[in-house]
Design a protein around this motif. Sequence first.
Motif, PDB file in Angstrom:
ATOM      1  N   CYS A   1      44.549  39.862  47.275  1.00  0.00           N
ATOM      2  CA  CYS A   1      45.788  40.641  47.323  1.00  0.00           C
ATOM      3  C   CYS A   1      46.917  39.872  46.638  1.00  0.00           C
ATOM      4  N   GLU A   2      46.731  39.594  45.363  1.00  0.00           N
ATOM      5  CA  GLU A   2      47.694  38.858  44.546  1.00  0.00           C
ATOM      6  C   GLU A   2      47.591  39.366  43.117  1.00  0.00           C
ATOM      7  N   SER A   3      48.720  39.667  42.482  1.00  0.00           N
ATOM      8  CA  SER A   3      48.662  40.056  41.070  1.00  0.00           C
ATOM      9  C   SER A   3      48.270  38.876  40.187  1.00  0.00           C
TER      10      SER A   3
ATOM     11  N   VAL B   1      39.544  39.887  36.826  1.00  0.00           N
ATOM     12  CA  VAL B   1      40.390  39.594  37.980  1.00  0.00           C
ATOM     13  C   VAL B   1      39.541  39.607  39.246  1.00  0.00           C
TER      14      VAL B   1
ATOM     15  N   SER C   1      37.321  43.961  37.721  1.00  0.00           N
ATOM     16  CA  SER C   1      37.415  43.270  39.005  1.00  0.00           C
ATOM     17  C   SER C   1      36.037  42.818  39.465  1.00  0.00           C
TER      18      SER C   1
ATOM     19  N   TYR D   1      41.118  46.085  33.081  1.00  0.00           N
ATOM     20  CA  TYR D   1      40.950  45.122  34.168  1.00  0.00           C
ATOM     21  C   TYR D   1      39.555  45.282  34.759  1.00  0.00           C
TER      22      TYR D   1
END
Length: 460
Positions: free
Chosen positions: A388-390, A384, A347, A345
């Motif tokens: 604050c969201e998967s 990603v 970010s 992942y």
Amino acid sequence: MRAHEAGALHGDFGQHPTWLRPPADVNKLMTELWPQTATKDDGGVLRVGGKPVTELAAEHGTPAYLLDEEDFRARCRTFRTAFAGADVYYAGKAFLSKAIVRMVHEEGLHLDVCSGGELATALAAGMDPAKIGFHGNNKSVGELGRALDAGVGRIIVDSFDEIERLSALAVERGVRPQVMIRVTVGVEAHTHEFIATAHEDQKFGFSLSGGEAFRAAGTILGAGVLELRGLHSHIGSQIFDASGFEVSARRILSLHKRIVDELGVTLPELDLGGGFGIAYTSQDDPQPAGDLADRMNKIVDDECAALGLDRPHLSVEPGRAIVGPAVFTLYEVGTVKPMEGLRTYVSVDGGMSDNIRTALYDASYSATLASRTSHAGPMLARVVGKHCESGDVVVKDEFLPADIRPGDLLAVPGTGAYCRSMASNYNHVPRPPVVAVRDGQSRVIVRRETEDDLLALDVG
């Protein structure tokens, strides 16, 4: 996402599409996904409009939407030339600003708006009102009144309630606005269900099969308050298959003939919409504007000949195809988190607040390392955001260099359409700027929001 021949590999690929294969060169740009002036220099730094993104990041910060102005203008000209003799409407909903309005006007295009805010932006930028079309399924009295006062060239009516509202306003003002009837032709466009707009069970337009479209024409002509200019059809967005336009044209021209024959009027214009697709990944294969124009013109010519109709003036709405490929989003990497046996992942400092399309439409995007060359092998990554969201995903699957690290710049192409328009302040994150780049120079056309902007709206 990229589909290339196999190379060095990190991660498990069993759960991913069979076409998803690592590239031979993870640094190489897939030029069909990027604006025309986008290149990488010998150091692997992405450049646009002759300016390196490292300098743009230093000057304007990240995230930022970067507009290749020459690419945008060239696409305007390409569609105008391809559809010579037709009116080409730029889709304001894709992305709109005063600078964009001026470019659209300078390149000879018309402009489509679908809200009071879009209309206000167009008028503030000096757009000729006669070249503005006003869409929308629920235009308010205030919005319709403003359109009439401005002298908007055409209003696309979408319901009997709107015909009644608009007629009352026109009588009050002593004007006779030109209108087109949006017809739901029952064509299922091969696209996401949320952006397919001509099947029967949805909010737009008058049903053809149910007879509502013909009845709307009779209502308008019977009252004699509005001037019926023609019929309008729009089957959806991100469309690659032209066969839907053939079915749409056949059906709407049959209605056109019925109105002409039974109601005794001339309808001078036909709008077949557009919503042409663009390449977000290697799996997308958009048609050139010239091919689309040839196909659509032939469809109209053939149908008019078969029905014995004089050919109406054609108008089209390319949609995202003009601005979508002309913009990419530049991010800075903040966190890199490997997930053993799955993927890594990566970010970035934006996310679903500046590109909601991945979460909303399950849209696919690509990405590239934009600030340096890497000699590491490709690694399967998911880009990603910081929210604050998967489901805060920017790019679902992409091969990035295995040495991707905090501080790197990452660029995501194809973000000109809808990304800034649909941007939000989720988690109270200010929206990014839009920066136009041309001939080695950059200028902010929409400034970055600040926390002061957010607090200024909070009157509590």
